[in-house]
Design a protein around this motif. Sequence first.
Motif, PDB file in Angstrom:
ATOM      1  N   SER A  80       0.729  -1.107   0.140  1.00 32.99           N
ATOM      2  CA  SER A  80      -0.041  -0.084  -0.230  1.00 32.99           C
ATOM      3  C   SER A  80       1.013   1.217  -0.080  1.00 32.99           C
ATOM      4  N   ALA A  81       2.215   0.998   0.582  1.00 31.94           N
ATOM      5  CA  ALA A  81       3.084   2.261   0.540  1.00 31.94           C
ATOM      6  C   ALA A  81       3.521   2.679  -0.749  1.00 31.94           C
ATOM      7  N   LEU A  82       3.350   1.899  -1.761  1.00 29.39           N
ATOM      8  CA  LEU A  82       3.996   1.958  -3.247  1.00 29.39           C
ATOM      9  C   LEU A  82       2.937   3.372  -3.679  1.00 29.39           C
ATOM     10  N   GLY A  83       1.825   3.397  -3.220  1.00 30.12           N
ATOM     11  CA  GLY A  83       1.013   4.540  -3.615  1.00 30.12           C
ATOM     12  C   GLY A  83       0.448   4.458  -5.112  1.00 30.12           C
ATOM     13  N   GLU A  84       0.466   3.252  -5.633  1.00 26.91           N
ATOM     14  CA  GLU A  84       0.009   2.921  -7.229  1.00 26.91           C
ATOM     15  C   GLU A  84      -0.303   1.550  -7.277  1.00 26.91           C
ATOM     16  N   PRO A  85      -1.256   1.023  -8.281  1.00 28.75           N
ATOM     17  CA  PRO A  85      -1.588  -0.237  -8.449  1.00 28.75           C
ATOM     18  C   PRO A  85      -0.315  -0.862  -8.958  1.00 28.75           C
ATOM     19  N   VAL A  86      -0.693  -2.262  -8.826  1.00 27.72           N
ATOM     20  CA  VAL A  86       0.406  -3.251  -9.056  1.00 27.72           C
ATOM     21  C   VAL A  86      -0.294  -4.333  -9.861  1.00 27.72           C
ATOM     22  N   GLY A  87       0.458  -5.042 -10.857  1.00 24.91           N
ATOM     23  CA  GLY A  87      -0.185  -5.978 -11.902  1.00 24.91           C
ATOM     24  C   GLY A  87       0.086  -7.461 -11.199  1.00 24.91           C
ATOM     25  N   LEU A  88       1.316  -7.710 -10.934  1.00 25.69           N
ATOM     26  CA  LEU A  88       1.738  -9.014 -10.326  1.00 25.69           C
ATOM     27  C   LEU A  88       2.332  -8.804  -9.102  1.00 25.69           C
ATOM     28  N   VAL A  89       2.183  -9.854  -7.950  1.00 30.63           N
ATOM     29  CA  VAL A  89       2.845  -9.626  -6.646  1.00 30.63           C
ATOM     30  C   VAL A  89       3.513 -11.103  -6.345  1.00 30.63           C
TER      31      VAL A  89
END
Length: 715
Positions: free
Chosen positions: A77-86
């Motif tokens: 959540s600290a990335l501040g942007e959506p992410v495609g694959l985790v």
Amino acid sequence: MSRGLAPLSRELVPLSRDLAPLFDPVSVAVVGASDDPAKYGHAIAAQALRAPHRRPIHLVNRRAGTVLGQSAAPSLSALGEPVGLVVVSVPAPVYEQTVDEALACGAKAIVAVTAGFAETGAEGLARQRAVAEKVRAAGAVLVGPNCLGIADNTTELYLASDAFDLGGVALLSQSGNLALELQLAFAPHGLGFSRFVSLGNQSDVTLVDLVRDCARHDATKAIAVYAEDFGDGRAFAQAAATAGKPVVLLSAGRGAAAARSAASHTGALTTSSDIVAAACRDAGVELVRTPREMTAVLAALAGGRRAHGRRVAVFTDGGGHGVIAADAAEAAGFAVPELGPGVQEKLAGQLWGPSALGNPVDLAGMGEQDPMSYAAVVRTLLDSDEVDAVLMTGYFGGYSADSGGLGGAAGTLGATELEAADSIARAVRASAKPVVAQSMYPDAPSCQNLQAAGIPVFAAIEDAARALAAVVVPENSQDSSRGGGAAAMEPLPDAAPPMTDTGYYATRVLLAEAGVRFPASAEISSEAEVREFARGASGPFVLKALHLLHKSDAGGVVLNLADEEALVAAHREMHARLSAPSYSVEQMADLAAGVELIVGVNRDPRFGPIAMVGLGGVFTEVLGDVAFALAPVSAARAEAMLRGLRCAALLNGVRGRPAVDVAAAAKAIEQITRVAAAQHDLAECEVNPLLALPSGALALDARAVPLVPPSHSDY
């Protein structure tokens, strides 16, 4: 690296899934990224950072700071942007929390390295299932848990601990170390990977999903699978059969099946090895036993040429190599026929007096006089309509080998051998027939030239022979572009209503309604009924007790009762000894006029109904002459199974006995297996014997075993 494998989850998943977010995500986040080389998050993060130009790569470590020289976020959540694959490489206690956060951040794909779920027991399985359900509900996909990562060389997605050379093989594996071994084995043959997926526990994305997706992946030319369990084995076979490209399976744990109740001959004779082999044969999958064999098969398939027959010409420069190669070819199912006068005459014009021309063709020293003779012979053999494939074996490569040989790479012979290799390559490119080679010097420059032209070269003749077998197109193939090629798999019939009675007569009625013929019979429970049947039919008769699984072993079957009085006497004696609630009296078939067969269907928890066909009667288990296939079995497939038995010559008539009606027997097999495949409530269904006669076929006994046996058997 490797881990213990968990039992597979068998939840139902959609038939076709979009795995694009998994193999070509818009961005990647590695949760658990670390600077500690001992942690798996370090290896995956290092690999992921190999292609930062392709997509954003985020590293997440709860301590933040830097990892591998890149700033790390303390959470997704600290990335501040959506992410495609985790990628989830965290301790098991925070697994669910991490997956929840990934889904909240919009992840459409998750690769779960974290272990400690289904492989640990019921509680772990429950946690695993709950997470998988949550992922599916969010419209995402998950590989794992307990996996070792994935890689897609075609999209520069590197999320495994090691780098893999680029090539056309997609490897779907339950072992990470196996991938590393195959990488080393592939290199000499110019093979590499389009994709690698560590299957893990398959809680969401399954082997079947991956096979289907790799079948649609243009850069994947062959699919290699290492699996110890298949989940839905029938779906795997169907996916492989329709892949349109070769599928090669290395399957472990194919020994004797786990203990099962041998309620019938079918159950006693069927093993997990038989089932996997039958599924592979019916689906056109190349089944291999070792990584070395898998490499040989894939190397041959990569050449693209297929043999449309099993006549092989063995070509050598030494008598011993030729004899050994001929034996290896025959052991692999090939014929090594003597070449006709026309071909031999042409070869004689190219070789010298000591050369052998029949097959094996032996240069007998001519290669030292003129290495171009290798190319001349290969061209002649490929041009012959008496040859389907060529197996070259021996010293070729020695002249150009760095070790010297007879001249070395700088010598005249070495240079000419390189020219010969180029000439052989041109001849093979101009032909549709495959050539496979074995050489004492497989790494020599001339052999590498052959490899580059799609001619696989091996150090061991058994590898060369196995490779050649992989490119033979079976007679029943419907897709000559594939290595094994598959006949059309028979679809499973719709489920029939459950059998409320699985006794002998209920089973007979079920099969008879499908067209299976039985002798005239009646179920009786008194001496008066015995006499009534005998007076309305002609002898000889058979008497059977109906409460025993193996009636013959317990003395519950009496044959050849000539007349009414003999039948009555047998009934009195049997009833006094066995006290069966009822008996069957039947007209006796003439066993001497036919061949006794067995037809059984066993329902496997992974592959569904499996048919067994073989020599039947009381010695079925002693003879063990049986063949297996996925049920139901078509009449054409049934006839091929019968013709392939070791004792198939009996069907054609021996020692004055007439040939039997194989077509009628095959039709009966089709009827029996179709009925049994539709009865989802049966563990086994068996006809033994099925008497194949000169005209027609007759079922003489039948048995059905429910999946959940009743408390009181009525057999």
